[in-house]
Design a protein around this motif. Structure first.
Motif, PDB file in Angstrom:
ATOM      1  N   THR A  44       0.874  -1.169   0.000  1.00 34.20           N
ATOM      2  CA  THR A  44       0.000   0.000   0.000  1.00 34.20           C
ATOM      3  C   THR A  44       0.910   1.217   0.000  1.00 34.20           C
ATOM      4  O   THR A  44       1.786   1.335   0.867  1.00 34.20           O
ATOM      5  CB  THR A  44      -0.909   0.002   1.241  1.00 34.20           C
ATOM      6  N   HIS A  45       0.719   2.091  -0.999  1.00 38.93           N
ATOM      7  CA  HIS A  45       1.663   3.196  -1.178  1.00 38.93           C
ATOM      8  C   HIS A  45       1.012   4.385  -1.866  1.00 38.93           C
ATOM      9  O   HIS A  45      -0.077   4.276  -2.437  1.00 38.93           O
ATOM     10  CB  HIS A  45       2.866   2.729  -1.997  1.00 38.93           C
ATOM     11  N   GLU A  46       1.723   5.514  -1.814  1.00 37.97           N
ATOM     12  CA  GLU A  46       1.286   6.715  -2.514  1.00 37.97           C
ATOM     13  C   GLU A  46       1.610   6.568  -4.002  1.00 37.97           C
ATOM     14  O   GLU A  46       2.447   5.748  -4.395  1.00 37.97           O
ATOM     15  CB  GLU A  46       1.988   7.942  -1.931  1.00 37.97           C
ATOM     16  N   ASP A  47       0.969   7.398  -4.830  1.00 43.16           N
ATOM     17  CA  ASP A  47       1.142   7.317  -6.284  1.00 43.16           C
ATOM     18  C   ASP A  47       2.577   7.551  -6.743  1.00 43.16           C
ATOM     19  O   ASP A  47       2.981   7.059  -7.792  1.00 43.16           O
ATOM     20  CB  ASP A  47       0.243   8.344  -6.984  1.00 43.16           C
ATOM     21  N   ASN A  48       3.359   8.299  -5.961  1.00 46.49           N
ATOM     22  CA  ASN A  48       4.714   8.639  -6.397  1.00 46.49           C
ATOM     23  C   ASN A  48       5.723   7.511  -6.217  1.00 46.49           C
ATOM     24  O   ASN A  48       6.860   7.619  -6.673  1.00 46.49           O
ATOM     25  CB  ASN A  48       5.214   9.887  -5.658  1.00 46.49           C
ATOM     26  N   VAL A  49       5.350   6.401  -5.580  1.00 44.37           N
ATOM     27  CA  VAL A  49       6.262   5.275  -5.383  1.00 44.37           C
ATOM     28  C   VAL A  49       6.211   4.405  -6.632  1.00 44.37           C
ATOM     29  O   VAL A  49       5.154   3.897  -7.002  1.00 44.37           O
ATOM     30  CB  VAL A  49       5.882   4.449  -4.132  1.00 44.37           C
ATOM     31  N   THR A  50       7.365   4.232  -7.285  1.00 46.70           N
ATOM     32  CA  THR A  50       7.411   3.476  -8.541  1.00 46.70           C
ATOM     33  C   THR A  50       7.624   1.985  -8.297  1.00 46.70           C
ATOM     34  O   THR A  50       8.172   1.583  -7.262  1.00 46.70           O
ATOM     35  CB  THR A  50       8.557   3.982  -9.441  1.00 46.70           C
ATOM     36  N   LYS A  51       7.207   1.194  -9.269  1.00 47.37           N
ATOM     37  CA  LYS A  51       7.443  -0.252  -9.183  1.00 47.37           C
ATOM     38  C   LYS A  51       8.942  -0.528  -9.189  1.00 47.37           C
ATOM     39  O   LYS A  51       9.410  -1.451  -8.532  1.00 47.37           O
ATOM     40  CB  LYS A  51       6.767  -0.970 -10.351  1.00 47.37           C
ATOM     41  N   GLU A  52       9.706   0.311  -9.906  1.00 53.74           N
ATOM     42  CA  GLU A  52      11.159   0.138  -9.948  1.00 53.74           C
ATOM     43  C   GLU A  52      11.760   0.297  -8.558  1.00 53.74           C
ATOM     44  O   GLU A  52      12.618  -0.486  -8.146  1.00 53.74           O
ATOM     45  CB  GLU A  52      11.797   1.135 -10.925  1.00 53.74           C
ATOM     46  N   ALA A  53      11.322   1.310  -7.817  1.00 54.12           N
ATOM     47  CA  ALA A  53      11.835   1.537  -6.459  1.00 54.12           C
ATOM     48  C   ALA A  53      11.484   0.362  -5.547  1.00 54.12           C
ATOM     49  O   ALA A  53      12.321  -0.092  -4.758  1.00 54.12           O
ATOM     50  CB  ALA A  53      11.285   2.837  -5.895  1.00 54.12           C
ATOM     51  N   MET A  54      10.260  -0.136  -5.676  1.00 60.34           N
ATOM     52  CA  MET A  54       9.846  -1.270  -4.856  1.00 60.34           C
ATOM     53  C   MET A  54      10.635  -2.523  -5.227  1.00 60.34           C
ATOM     54  O   MET A  54      11.092  -3.262  -4.350  1.00 60.34           O
ATOM     55  CB  MET A  54       8.340  -1.501  -4.985  1.00 60.34           C
ATOM     56  N   SER A  55      10.845  -2.731  -6.519  1.00 63.52           N
ATOM     57  CA  SER A  55      11.616  -3.891  -6.979  1.00 63.52           C
ATOM     58  C   SER A  55      13.052  -3.827  -6.475  1.00 63.52           C
ATOM     59  O   SER A  55      13.605  -4.837  -6.023  1.00 63.52           O
ATOM     60  CB  SER A  55      11.613  -3.965  -8.507  1.00 63.52           C
ATOM     61  N   GLU A  56      13.665  -2.654  -6.534  1.00 60.02           N
ATOM     62  CA  GLU A  56      15.037  -2.488  -6.041  1.00 60.02           C
ATOM     63  C   GLU A  56      15.123  -2.800  -4.548  1.00 60.02           C
ATOM     64  O   GLU A  56      16.075  -3.443  -4.101  1.00 60.02           O
ATOM     65  CB  GLU A  56      15.534  -1.068  -6.303  1.00 60.02           C
ATOM     66  N   ALA A  57      14.134  -2.357  -3.782  1.00 65.58           N
ATOM     67  CA  ALA A  57      14.124  -2.623  -2.339  1.00 65.58           C
ATOM     68  C   ALA A  57      14.049  -4.127  -2.070  1.00 65.58           C
ATOM     69  O   ALA A  57      14.753  -4.649  -1.199  1.00 65.58           O
ATOM     70  CB  ALA A  57      12.958  -1.902  -1.680  1.00 65.58           C
ATOM     71  N   ILE A  58      13.216  -4.826  -2.837  1.00 65.98           N
ATOM     72  CA  ILE A  58      13.071  -6.276  -2.674  1.00 65.98           C
ATOM     73  C   ILE A  58      14.360  -6.981  -3.092  1.00 65.98           C
ATOM     74  O   ILE A  58      14.877  -7.843  -2.377  1.00 65.98           O
ATOM     75  CB  ILE A  58      11.873  -6.802  -3.497  1.00 65.98           C
ATOM     76  N   GLU A  59      14.904  -6.603  -4.239  1.00 66.33           N
ATOM     77  CA  GLU A  59      16.106  -7.243  -4.758  1.00 66.33           C
ATOM     78  C   GLU A  59      17.323  -6.984  -3.868  1.00 66.33           C
ATOM     79  O   GLU A  59      18.227  -7.806  -3.798  1.00 66.33           O
ATOM     80  CB  GLU A  59      16.335  -6.837  -6.197  1.00 66.33           C
ATOM     81  N   SER A  60      17.319  -5.838  -3.161  1.00 69.33           N
ATOM     82  CA  SER A  60      18.434  -5.546  -2.247  1.00 69.33           C
ATOM     83  C   SER A  60      18.484  -6.534  -1.088  1.00 69.33           C
ATOM     84  O   SER A  60      19.509  -6.665  -0.423  1.00 69.33           O
ATOM     85  CB  SER A  60      18.315  -4.101  -1.712  1.00 69.33           C
ATOM     86  N   GLN A  61      17.380  -7.230  -0.862  1.00 68.16           N
ATOM     87  CA  GLN A  61      17.317  -8.235   0.201  1.00 68.16           C
ATOM     88  C   GLN A  61      17.644  -9.648  -0.321  1.00 68.16           C
ATOM     89  O   GLN A  61      17.590 -10.613   0.426  1.00 68.16           O
ATOM     90  CB  GLN A  61      15.924  -8.234   0.845  1.00 68.16           C
ATOM     91  N   GLY A  62      17.962  -9.750  -1.615  1.00 70.02           N
ATOM     92  CA  GLY A  62      18.383 -11.035  -2.175  1.00 70.02           C
ATOM     93  C   GLY A  62      17.284 -11.854  -2.829  1.00 70.02           C
ATOM     94  O   GLY A  62      17.471 -13.034  -3.093  1.00 70.02           O
ATOM     95  N   PHE A  63      16.153 -11.215  -3.109  1.00 72.01           N
ATOM     96  CA  PHE A  63      15.038 -11.929  -3.732  1.00 72.01           C
ATOM     97  C   PHE A  63      14.824 -11.422  -5.153  1.00 72.01           C
ATOM     98  O   PHE A  63      15.255 -10.329  -5.497  1.00 72.01           O
ATOM     99  CB  PHE A  63      13.754 -11.735  -2.908  1.00 72.01           C
ATOM    100  N   ASP A  64      14.164 -12.227  -5.975  1.00 72.85           N
ATOM    101  CA  ASP A  64      13.926 -11.871  -7.371  1.00 72.85           C
ATOM    102  C   ASP A  64      12.480 -11.463  -7.585  1.00 72.85           C
ATOM    103  O   ASP A  64      11.562 -12.186  -7.190  1.00 72.85           O
ATOM    104  CB  ASP A  64      14.231 -13.047  -8.298  1.00 72.85           C
ATOM    105  N   VAL A  65      12.292 -10.308  -8.229  1.00 80.02           N
ATOM    106  CA  VAL A  65      10.960  -9.853  -8.611  1.00 80.02           C
ATOM    107  C   VAL A  65      10.674 -10.430  -9.982  1.00 80.02           C
ATOM    108  O   VAL A  65      11.494 -10.362 -10.885  1.00 80.02           O
ATOM    109  CB  VAL A  65      10.904  -8.312  -8.649  1.00 80.02           C
ATOM    110  N   VAL A  66       9.488 -11.040 -10.130  1.00 82.53           N
ATOM    111  CA  VAL A  66       9.131 -11.662 -11.421  1.00 82.53           C
ATOM    112  C   VAL A  66       7.938 -10.979 -12.059  1.00 82.53           C
ATOM    113  O   VAL A  66       7.248 -10.226 -11.456  1.00 82.53           O
ATOM    114  CB  VAL A  66       8.842 -13.174 -11.289  1.00 82.53           C
TER     115      VAL A  66
END
Length: 66
Positions: A44-66
């Motif tokens: 749940t997020h505001e409109d200004n949060v991009t999918k790229e930013a969320m994906s980078e946050a997830i990938e920084s933890q060692g997981f793959d976004v598909v």
């Protein structure tokens, strides 16, 4: 706004905490809830949060976004 992101590699409570914590640190993210069985996270997020930013946050933890 709500986004559902598919994530590979999450198997346990520690994985869940890592992904939720990384996402919740992003400015504009209100909450993140991992569903280990489904292999996704609902953010749940505001409109200004991009999918790229969320994906980078997830990938920084060692997981793959598909």
């Amino acid at each position: 706004m709500e986004s559902i992101i598919k994530v590979e590699g999450m198997t346990c409570g520690h994985c869940k905490q890592s992904v939720e914590g990384a996402l919740e640190k992003l400015d504009g993210v209100t909450s993140a809830a991992v569903d280990l069985e489904a292999g996704d996270v609902t953010v749940t997020h505001e409109d200004n949060v991009t999918k790229e930013a969320m994906s980078e946050a997830i990938e920084s933890q060692g997981f793959d976004v598909v």
